[in-house]
Write a protein that holds these residues in place. Sequence first.
Motif, PDB file in Angstrom:
ATOM      1  N   ARG A 258       0.865  -1.184   0.000  1.00 18.66           N
ATOM      2  CA  ARG A 258       0.000   0.000   0.000  1.00 18.66           C
ATOM      3  C   ARG A 258       0.899   1.230   0.000  1.00 18.66           C
ATOM      4  O   ARG A 258       1.671   1.449   0.935  1.00 18.66           O
ATOM      5  N   LEU A 259       0.830   2.030  -1.063  1.00 15.88           N
ATOM      6  CA  LEU A 259       1.682   3.207  -1.173  1.00 15.88           C
ATOM      7  C   LEU A 259       1.216   4.283  -0.203  1.00 15.88           C
ATOM      8  O   LEU A 259       0.037   4.638  -0.177  1.00 15.88           O
ATOM      9  N   TYR A 260       2.166   4.829   0.579  1.00 12.99           N
ATOM     10  CA  TYR A 260       1.831   5.876   1.535  1.00 12.99           C
ATOM     11  C   TYR A 260       2.493   7.218   1.211  1.00 12.99           C
ATOM     12  O   TYR A 260       1.931   8.269   1.483  1.00 12.99           O
ATOM     13  N   GLN A 261       3.686   7.172   0.618  1.00 12.24           N
ATOM     14  CA  GLN A 261       4.385   8.442   0.378  1.00 12.24           C
ATOM     15  C   GLN A 261       5.463   8.266  -0.679  1.00 12.24           C
ATOM     16  O   GLN A 261       6.073   7.210  -0.775  1.00 12.24           O
ATOM     17  N   ILE A 262       5.655   9.314  -1.488  1.00 12.23           N
ATOM     18  CA  ILE A 262       6.786   9.396  -2.406  1.00 12.23           C
ATOM     19  C   ILE A 262       7.512  10.704  -2.110  1.00 12.23           C
ATOM     20  O   ILE A 262       6.900  11.776  -2.071  1.00 12.23           O
ATOM     21  N   LYS A 263       8.820  10.603  -1.910  1.00  9.88           N
ATOM     22  CA  LYS A 263       9.632  11.767  -1.544  1.00  9.88           C
ATOM     23  C   LYS A 263      10.705  11.994  -2.601  1.00  9.88           C
ATOM     24  O   LYS A 263      11.314  11.048  -3.093  1.00  9.88           O
ATOM     25  N   LEU A 264      10.916  13.261  -2.966  1.00 12.84           N
ATOM     26  CA  LEU A 264      11.919  13.605  -3.980  1.00 12.84           C
ATOM     27  C   LEU A 264      13.290  13.746  -3.322  1.00 12.84           C
ATOM     28  O   LEU A 264      13.849  14.834  -3.207  1.00 12.84           O
ATOM     29  N   GLY A 265      13.823  12.644  -2.914  1.00 10.89           N
ATOM     30  CA  GLY A 265      15.129  12.624  -2.255  1.00 10.89           C
ATOM     31  C   GLY A 265      15.411  11.220  -1.773  1.00 10.89           C
ATOM     32  O   GLY A 265      14.623  10.301  -1.983  1.00 10.89           O
ATOM     33  N   THR A 266      16.548  11.038  -1.112  1.00  8.84           N
ATOM     34  CA  THR A 266      16.883   9.721  -0.585  1.00  8.84           C
ATOM     35  C   THR A 266      16.373   9.562   0.837  1.00  8.84           C
ATOM     36  O   THR A 266      15.866  10.510   1.449  1.00  8.84           O
ATOM     37  N   MET A 267      16.514   8.362   1.359  1.00 10.49           N
ATOM     38  CA  MET A 267      15.945   8.012   2.648  1.00 10.49           C
ATOM     39  C   MET A 267      16.487   8.859   3.797  1.00 10.49           C
ATOM     40  O   MET A 267      15.788   9.114   4.781  1.00 10.49           O
ATOM     41  N   ASP A 268      17.739   9.308   3.668  1.00  6.62           N
ATOM     42  CA  ASP A 268      18.379  10.038   4.767  1.00  6.62           C
ATOM     43  C   ASP A 268      18.113  11.534   4.728  1.00  6.62           C
ATOM     44  O   ASP A 268      18.545  12.254   5.628  1.00  6.62           O
ATOM     45  N   GLN A 269      17.411  12.029   3.721  1.00  6.19           N
ATOM     46  CA  GLN A 269      17.194  13.472   3.564  1.00  6.19           C
ATOM     47  C   GLN A 269      15.815  13.858   4.092  1.00  6.19           C
ATOM     48  O   GLN A 269      14.817  13.806   3.379  1.00  6.19           O
ATOM     49  N   ASP A 270      15.784  14.272   5.358  1.00  2.20           N
ATOM     50  CA  ASP A 270      14.515  14.670   5.972  1.00  2.20           C
ATOM     51  C   ASP A 270      13.943  15.930   5.347  1.00  2.20           C
ATOM     52  O   ASP A 270      12.735  16.175   5.401  1.00  2.20           O
ATOM     53  N   GLU A 271      14.823  16.753   4.771  1.00  2.00           N
ATOM     54  CA  GLU A 271      14.371  18.031   4.206  1.00  2.00           C
ATOM     55  C   GLU A 271      13.848  17.889   2.782  1.00  2.00           C
ATOM     56  O   GLU A 271      13.389  18.866   2.188  1.00  2.00           O
ATOM     57  N   ALA A 272      13.912  16.689   2.213  1.00  2.00           N
ATOM     58  CA  ALA A 272      13.510  16.487   0.818  1.00  2.00           C
ATOM     59  C   ALA A 272      12.023  16.782   0.634  1.00  2.00           C
ATOM     60  O   ALA A 272      11.205  16.534   1.524  1.00  2.00           O
ATOM     61  N   GLN A 273      11.695  17.303  -0.536  1.00  3.89           N
ATOM     62  CA  GLN A 273      10.314  17.658  -0.845  1.00  3.89           C
ATOM     63  C   GLN A 273       9.462  16.404  -1.003  1.00  3.89           C
ATOM     64  O   GLN A 273       9.879  15.419  -1.600  1.00  3.89           O
ATOM     65  N   ILE A 274       8.248  16.455  -0.452  1.00  2.00           N
ATOM     66  CA  ILE A 274       7.309  15.336  -0.570  1.00  2.00           C
ATOM     67  C   ILE A 274       6.519  15.511  -1.861  1.00  2.00           C
ATOM     68  O   ILE A 274       5.828  16.511  -2.060  1.00  2.00           O
ATOM     69  N   GLU A 275       6.641  14.545  -2.752  1.00  2.00           N
ATOM     70  CA  GLU A 275       5.928  14.590  -4.030  1.00  2.00           C
ATOM     71  C   GLU A 275       4.458  14.216  -3.861  1.00  2.00           C
ATOM     72  O   GLU A 275       3.567  14.843  -4.445  1.00  2.00           O
ATOM     73  N   TRP A 276       4.200  13.172  -3.087  1.00  2.00           N
ATOM     74  CA  TRP A 276       2.827  12.727  -2.839  1.00  2.00           C
ATOM     75  C   TRP A 276       2.782  12.019  -1.493  1.00  2.00           C
ATOM     76  O   TRP A 276       3.713  11.320  -1.116  1.00  2.00           O
TER      77      TRP A 276
END
Length: 293
Positions: A258-276
């Motif tokens: 079940r897809l919950y989130q897609i983030k425009l960055g790697t796993m360690d980048q908390d500041e990465a923009q959330i795509e969805w």
Amino acid sequence: MHRRNIRLRREYLYRKSLERKERLLYEKKRKIREALEEGKPIPTELRNEEAALRKEIDLEDEITAVPRSTIDDEYANAPEKDPKILLTTSRNPSAPLTQFVKELKIVFPNAQRMNRGGQVISEIIETCRSHDFTDVILVHENRGVPDGIVISHLPFGPTAYFGLLNVVTRHDIKDKKSMGTMSEAYPHLIFDKFSTKLGERTVNILKHLFPVPKPDTKRILTFANQSDYISFRHHVYEKHGGPKSIELKEVGPRFELRLYQIKLGTMDQDEAQIEWVIKPYMNTSKKRTLLGD
């Protein structure tokens, strides 16, 4: 290596900042192209820029006419080399989680399993970058039951967070005779009912975990979407009675995503923009499907 990664990350963010400007310029060129093709007057707001824009249009080809995005850049090098995946778990994994990850190692070709130990995520990501890994897959559990999987593409993302449900490993299946043998050949992929833009994005993330198979491969992986729950099945087939007689055997493991989130960055980048990201109200909407019909 650390300085190089910082420089590459800055270049990536700079390219991303230019996307909006490139998109606006593309829309202006598109309006001029349409006006010229249809024999209509140039839009009033573009008449001062017409000469400069027409020069740029004349110099463009099929590749440069449409602006590229950071999403295009994420998998730009995928056709050039096979995926190389690191599989790991949350800390102190239970026996069921360890068994599940061992089976996932065979599901994903060219995957390597690593015991997490005391390593933090940032150390794992940095090590994988320096050793040319293309993806990191992290599997979580809750009270001995695998309940989440994170897929992070390197070097810049994206990172997809999936819930994991109804996990059945080969170890849990009692009838061993009915199962096929676990092949390590590169598999054919089947994606069913991923018709929306988010569905296509999800397919893009999943399919790049697998290399291109040979035409005669008898191994099949299926990702079937039903009401935004993705069912994973693993089969092999045999043609004992000729091409019109196919025997299909499930190999395992099986599970739902079940897809919950897609983030425009790697796993360690908390500041990465959330795509969805899934919203709480989405769970109450019974008729609307996000990944496909």
